[in-house]
Design a protein around this motif. Structure first.
Motif, PDB file in Angstrom:
ATOM      1  N   VAL A 128       3.519  28.804 -13.643  1.00 36.20           N
ATOM      2  CA  VAL A 128       4.027  27.567 -13.040  1.00 36.20           C
ATOM      3  C   VAL A 128       5.547  27.544 -13.062  1.00 36.20           C
ATOM      4  O   VAL A 128       6.209  27.140 -12.096  1.00 36.20           O
ATOM      5  N   SER A 129       6.105  27.995 -14.186  1.00 35.74           N
ATOM      6  CA  SER A 129       7.566  28.035 -14.311  1.00 35.74           C
ATOM      7  C   SER A 129       8.165  28.959 -13.253  1.00 35.74           C
ATOM      8  O   SER A 129       9.147  28.623 -12.587  1.00 35.74           O
ATOM      9  N   ASP A 130       7.513  30.140 -13.136  1.00 40.01           N
ATOM     10  CA  ASP A 130       8.005  31.075 -12.107  1.00 40.01           C
ATOM     11  C   ASP A 130       7.844  30.476 -10.707  1.00 40.01           C
ATOM     12  O   ASP A 130       8.729  30.615  -9.855  1.00 40.01           O
ATOM     13  N   ALA A 131       6.657  29.837 -10.512  1.00 41.94           N
ATOM     14  CA  ALA A 131       6.424  29.226  -9.199  1.00 41.94           C
ATOM     15  C   ALA A 131       7.441  28.129  -8.919  1.00 41.94           C
ATOM     16  O   ALA A 131       7.981  28.013  -7.804  1.00 41.94           O
ATOM     17  N   LEU A 132       7.696  27.312  -9.978  1.00 40.77           N
ATOM     18  CA  LEU A 132       8.682  26.240  -9.799  1.00 40.77           C
ATOM     19  C   LEU A 132      10.070  26.801  -9.539  1.00 40.77           C
ATOM     20  O   LEU A 132      10.836  26.267  -8.740  1.00 40.77           O
ATOM     21  N   LEU A 136      12.016  26.007  -6.430  1.00 42.10           N
ATOM     22  CA  LEU A 136      13.344  25.396  -6.504  1.00 42.10           C
ATOM     23  C   LEU A 136      14.351  26.152  -5.643  1.00 42.10           C
ATOM     24  O   LEU A 136      15.248  25.548  -5.044  1.00 42.10           O
ATOM     25  N   LYS A 137      14.200  27.488  -5.652  1.00 47.70           N
ATOM     26  CA  LYS A 137      15.092  28.267  -4.779  1.00 47.70           C
ATOM     27  C   LYS A 137      14.887  27.870  -3.316  1.00 47.70           C
ATOM     28  O   LYS A 137      15.849  27.702  -2.565  1.00 47.70           O
ATOM     29  N   ILE A 138      13.598  27.736  -2.981  1.00 50.70           N
ATOM     30  CA  ILE A 138      13.299  27.355  -1.595  1.00 50.70           C
ATOM     31  C   ILE A 138      13.845  25.956  -1.314  1.00 50.70           C
ATOM     32  O   ILE A 138      14.503  25.718  -0.292  1.00 50.70           O
ATOM     33  N   VAL A 142      16.594  24.585   1.260  1.00 55.19           N
ATOM     34  CA  VAL A 142      16.328  23.493   2.216  1.00 55.19           C
ATOM     35  C   VAL A 142      17.366  22.393   2.061  1.00 55.19           C
ATOM     36  O   VAL A 142      17.929  21.894   3.052  1.00 55.19           O
ATOM     37  N   ASN A 143      17.619  22.000   0.800  1.00 59.33           N
ATOM     38  CA  ASN A 143      18.609  20.950   0.557  1.00 59.33           C
ATOM     39  C   ASN A 143      19.994  21.367   1.026  1.00 59.33           C
ATOM     40  O   ASN A 143      20.773  20.549   1.531  1.00 59.33           O
ATOM     41  N   ASN A 144      20.316  22.644   0.825  1.00 63.22           N
ATOM     42  CA  ASN A 144      21.617  23.146   1.269  1.00 63.22           C
ATOM     43  C   ASN A 144      21.757  23.022   2.790  1.00 63.22           C
ATOM     44  O   ASN A 144      22.813  22.618   3.301  1.00 63.22           O
ATOM     45  N   GLN A 180       3.453  29.887  -3.875  1.00 65.43           N
ATOM     46  CA  GLN A 180       4.215  28.945  -3.037  1.00 65.43           C
ATOM     47  C   GLN A 180       3.740  28.949  -1.586  1.00 65.43           C
ATOM     48  O   GLN A 180       4.456  28.497  -0.688  1.00 65.43           O
ATOM     49  N   TYR A 181       2.600  29.437  -1.355  1.00 63.45           N
ATOM     50  CA  TYR A 181       2.136  29.582   0.031  1.00 63.45           C
ATOM     51  C   TYR A 181       2.117  28.234   0.765  1.00 63.45           C
ATOM     52  O   TYR A 181       2.652  28.104   1.866  1.00 63.45           O
ATOM     53  N   ARG A 182       1.471  27.255   0.126  1.00 63.79           N
ATOM     54  CA  ARG A 182       1.362  25.950   0.796  1.00 63.79           C
ATOM     55  C   ARG A 182       2.735  25.321   1.005  1.00 63.79           C
ATOM     56  O   ARG A 182       3.017  24.735   2.050  1.00 63.79           O
ATOM     57  N   LEU A 183       3.597  25.423  -0.015  1.00 60.52           N
ATOM     58  CA  LEU A 183       4.961  24.878   0.126  1.00 60.52           C
ATOM     59  C   LEU A 183       5.716  25.597   1.244  1.00 60.52           C
ATOM     60  O   LEU A 183       6.362  24.964   2.082  1.00 60.52           O
ATOM     61  N   ALA A 184       5.616  26.928   1.221  1.00 61.78           N
ATOM     62  CA  ALA A 184       6.315  27.700   2.257  1.00 61.78           C
ATOM     63  C   ALA A 184       5.776  27.373   3.642  1.00 61.78           C
ATOM     64  O   ALA A 184       6.535  27.236   4.613  1.00 61.78           O
ATOM     65  N   ASP A 185       4.448  27.228   3.691  1.00 64.40           N
ATOM     66  CA  ASP A 185       3.851  26.900   4.985  1.00 64.40           C
ATOM     67  C   ASP A 185       4.301  25.523   5.467  1.00 64.40           C
ATOM     68  O   ASP A 185       4.609  25.332   6.652  1.00 64.40           O
ATOM     69  N   LEU A 186       4.368  24.579   4.523  1.00 61.47           N
ATOM     70  CA  LEU A 186       4.817  23.221   4.887  1.00 61.47           C
ATOM     71  C   LEU A 186       6.269  23.223   5.362  1.00 61.47           C
ATOM     72  O   LEU A 186       6.621  22.600   6.375  1.00 61.47           O
ATOM     73  N   ILE A 187       7.112  23.937   4.619  1.00 65.66           N
ATOM     74  CA  ILE A 187       8.537  24.001   5.002  1.00 65.66           C
ATOM     75  C   ILE A 187       8.702  24.748   6.317  1.00 65.66           C
ATOM     76  O   ILE A 187       9.509  24.364   7.180  1.00 65.66           O
ATOM     77  N   GLN A 188       7.917  25.824   6.486  1.00 59.18           N
ATOM     78  CA  GLN A 188       7.993  26.591   7.729  1.00 59.18           C
ATOM     79  C   GLN A 188       7.660  25.705   8.934  1.00 59.18           C
ATOM     80  O   GLN A 188       8.304  25.784   9.985  1.00 59.18           O
TER      81      GLN A 188
END
Length: 777
Positions: A128-132, A136-138, A142-144, A180-188
């Motif tokens: 989870v830490s690695d995933a977070l 967070l990098k992603i 995005v925030n940047n 991070q698949y779902r997060l990446a897919d959502l951001i994509q």
């Protein structure tokens, strides 16, 4: 591949193998395949039979052992019983130990499970830490990107989104099992919306920039006009220092070279600075988005809309201070067009020359239409000259930006024709007023200053030097002549004012000026003077003739002035004014009118002669009418006709004396005169002598006296004692050559020797048949 199922032909051997297995598990493992085979092959009964047979054989063996070795068997049974008891006891101990071990094992298992669970949780936490951390990098990327959007760094935001996709999103999405698949897919999936946000934000900034540009277009145009005026001033200064440079107009190659050191940037100066960053940003963003064609179309549509908003529904030509003035319109068009050209220079892929030229042509056509519509209300030449000056400045400014100004140059012709019409109308009224209010008296000059002014404005050369003149003096022409000369010079100057400042049709100015000047001089000056020839006042007619003479000379001088003033592009050769011939021909009309008035006066005087053709006494002095006639001729020549040229005065004298002689000669020839006695002939002779004496004292008397030859010879014939000489051709040609061959016999026939009308002379008889000789009766 599935393992092949084992089959048995003889279950006896299989049963032996099963029974001999060392353990229960092996027993079960061996039994199950055999059962399956018997069931599958339908030989269950065979298997049961083999098992029963084996059981019977073992029972038989046991029974045989028991019968043959009974004691050993019983001992074995007892031993077995003991062993069994011990086994039971041992089993109980084992069970107790087993329970104890089992309890310990359960506790250990619980501890092991707890350890496993702990390790799993720890791994999960690590995962989870690695995933977070990866998330967070992603999210940071995005925030940047969104921070860059808020800071209006749209191109950086777009690049940030692209890096986000390439570095994080695409690798993660390609691995469906990634954390991070779902997060990446959502951001994509949100990337297109973010790009649209960037595009909309860029367009919002661009529209704001376009609005500001539109609002500052007029001021930008004003600054551009200021720069052009500065260039014109520098060009004039250079022309003053080196007249050769005056041949080169603004925007010519020579002017541009000389003006390089004083280059003025319309878009970046102390007054105005135009920043094209929003446009470049929008262009780069849409290029990166692959929407350059859409952006180009939207930008072109926006500029067309701004062009429409820029053009008013009407234009006010009368004042620069009022709303919708011509200056405002031209400045707005200039600012708009300058931005378009600058856009082409900075972003050629955004705006094409064809598109910009189409907008420029559209604005020019609209401006021309608005100005043309308002021109109908312009009735002031100075205002029109100012309008032309504004348009000329506009043309020169736009020409420096490489816009085509041919349409505007052609429109200047419309302005020029309107200007020429207004000038002609105004000067027509001026000429009309000058001619109609003139006193038609020689112009009096009171001092040398007035004389110099008249010489300066008029085409007049005095034979005497100014220092030889005494003031006050009188000039031959009336006041209308210098006033008309002033107006003519003003007319010329104001015509050329139009072409002084950027006018591409100087030859049309030359030709229009010639025609207009011709028309004014012919219609408003010459014709008005000719109309006034109907006056009965001789002095006025004489003054008109003198004025016509000077106007003719002025026309000759004007022809030379027009040759010197015409442009180098006009056709060469002499310039001919029709008005020159008009003044020349109407001088003859004025001369004829003078002849008419003088002859009319002579007729009136001769008609008062009242000769008594049968007077009983000889006269002692010339008749009153003759004395009045000579005084009249002397007076008009010394006063009224004094200002006329000598040749015209001689011609008037010649015609007047000829007419007077004919009129006097017609008196005795009148049908009402039946008889003429010698005293009447003597009276006529005295009058003729008086007239001859008057003529003898005139200049060019020998020529003028020829007009009296017929009259003198006729009187001599009537006084002759030998009338037969008249009928002798050779003698008549010598003494009476000017006497009319028809009139002589008539007069001789009317002569009588007696004084009284009833007296019959013997000498009259011989003359009675004179008329029959010539077929008169």
């Amino acid at each position: 591949m599935p393992r092949k199922v084992q089959t048995w032909d003889d279950y006896d051997s299989a049963v032996d193998q099963i029974i001999l297995t060392p353990s229960d598990s092996d027993f079960i493992d061996q039994l199950i395949p055999v059962l399956k085979d018997a069931t599958a092959s339908g030989r269950t009964a065979t298997l049961v039979q083999s098992l029963s047979q084996y059981a019977e054989e073992r029972e038989g063996d046991i029974e045989r052992i028991g019968l043959t070795q009974h004691e050993e068997f019983l001992g074995s049974v007892s031993q077995l019983q003991t062993i069994r008891e011990e086994t039971v006891a041992l089993t109980a101990e084992i069970l107790d130990l087993n329970q104890s071990i089992q309890a310990s094992t359960e506790k250990l298992a619980e501890q092991k499970q707890a350890l496993v669970d702990t390790r799993r949780v720890r791994q999960n936490i690590t995962d989870v830490s690695d995933a977070l951390r990866e998330s967070l990098k992603i999210m940071h990327a995005v925030n940047n990107a969104h921070d860059l959007i808020r800071k209006k760094k749209y191109y950086g935001a777009l690049k940030s989104l692209e890096d986000l996709q390439n570095e994080y999103l695409v690798p993660i999405i390609q691995n469906k099992y990634a954390t991070q698949y779902r997060l990446a897919d959502l951001i994509q999936k949100s990337i297109p919306a973010s790009r649209k946000t960037i595009s909309e934000a860029v367009m919002t900034d661009l529209n704001t920039w376009l609005y500001r540009i539109r609002e500052t277009s007029q001021f930008l145009g004003e600054v551009a006009f200021f720069g052009t005026r500065q260039r014109l001033d520098r060009q004039r200064e250079r022309a003053e220092q080196n007249p050769y440079l005056g041949h080169f107009k603004l925007n010519s190659a020579i002017e541009l070279v000389f003006d390089e050191s004083d280059e003025f940037d319309v878009l970046d100066n102390e007054e105005v600075q135009v920043d094209f960053t929003p446009l470049h940003e929008a262009l780069h963003i849409h290029e990166a988005l692959g929407q350059i064609d859409k952006f180009r179309a939207e930008y072109a549509a926006t500029r067309r809309q701004q062009k429409e908003l820029l053009m008013p529904s009407s234009v006010n030509l009368s004042s620069d201070e009022e709303e919708n003035s011509l200056r405002d319109l031209l400045e707005q068009i200039t600012g708009f067009a300058v931005i378009e050209k600058a856009t082409i220079q900075r972003a050629p892929q955004l705006r094409s020359t064809v598109e910009v030229d189409e907008l420029w042509d559209s604005m020019c056509q609209t401006a021309i239409r608005l100005i043309s519509r308002s021109l109908t209300d312009v009735d002031n030449a100075e205002l029109l000259l100012k309008i032309k000056g504004d348009i000329a400045l506009f043309i020169q400014t736009m020409e420096s930006w490489n816009y085509s100004v041919s349409t505007l140059n052609n429109f200047q012709l419309t302005l020029f024709y309107k200007y020429a019409e207004l000038l002609k109308r105004r000067f027509s009224d001026d000429f009309q007023e000058i001619v109609s209010t003139d006193d038609y008296m020689p112009m009096q000059i009171n001092n040398a200053e007035e004389y110099e002014k008249v010489l300066k404005v008029s085409w007049y050369t005095e034979e005497k030097a100014p220092e030889e003149l005494t003031f006050p003096c009188v000039l031959p022409f009336s006041q209308m002549y210098p006033l008309c000369c002033i107006d003519i010079r003003n007319f010329l100057n104001q015509f050329y004012f139009f072409s002084n400042d950027h006018f591409q049709h100087p030859n049309i100015v030359d030709e229009t000026l010639r025609k207009s000047l011709d028309e004014l001089l012919t219609e408003k000056v010459c014709r008005t003077l000719v109309e006034r020839l109907n006056s009965q006042y001789l002095g006025q007619i004489v003054q008109i003739l003198i004025n016509l003479e000077h106007f003719e000379e002025a026309c000759h001088q004007l022809e030379q002035e027009l040759i010197r003033a015409r442009s180098s592009t006009s056709a060469g050769g002499p310039v001919s004014l029709k008005s020159t011939e008009e003044f020349r021909s109407n001088k003859k009309t004025a001369e004829k009118r003078i002849f008419e008035l003088v002859n009319s006066k002579i007729d009136d005087l001769v008609d008062t002669s009242d000769y008594n053709w049968m007077t009983p006494s000889k006269p002692t002095e010339p008749s009153n009418y003759m004395q009045t006639l000579t005084r009249y001729l002397e007076n008009i020549m010394g006063s009224t006709l004094l200002g006329l040229p000598r040749e015209i005065k001689e011609l008037i004298y010649f015609d007047a004396l000829s007419h007077a002689a004919n009129k006097i000669l017609a008196l005795p020839l009148s049908p009402d005169v039946k008889k003429i006695n010698a005293n009447a002939v003597a009276a006529m002779a005295m009058d003729v002598q008086h007239l001859s004496a008057f003529v003898a004292n005139l200049e060019n008397a020998p020529m003028l006296e020829q007009n009296l030859d017929e009259l003198q010879q006729t009187i001599a014939l009537m006084q002759s004692d030998n009338h037969d000489e008249f009928f002798d051709i050779s003698t008549r040609n010598k003494k009476y050559g000017r006497v009319d061959a028809m009139n002589g016999p008539i007069l001789l026939e009317k002569l009588t020797l007696g004084v009284e009308s009833t007296t019959t002379s013997r000498a009259a008889a011989p003359l009675a048949n004179f008329g029959s000789r010539f077929g008169l009766r």
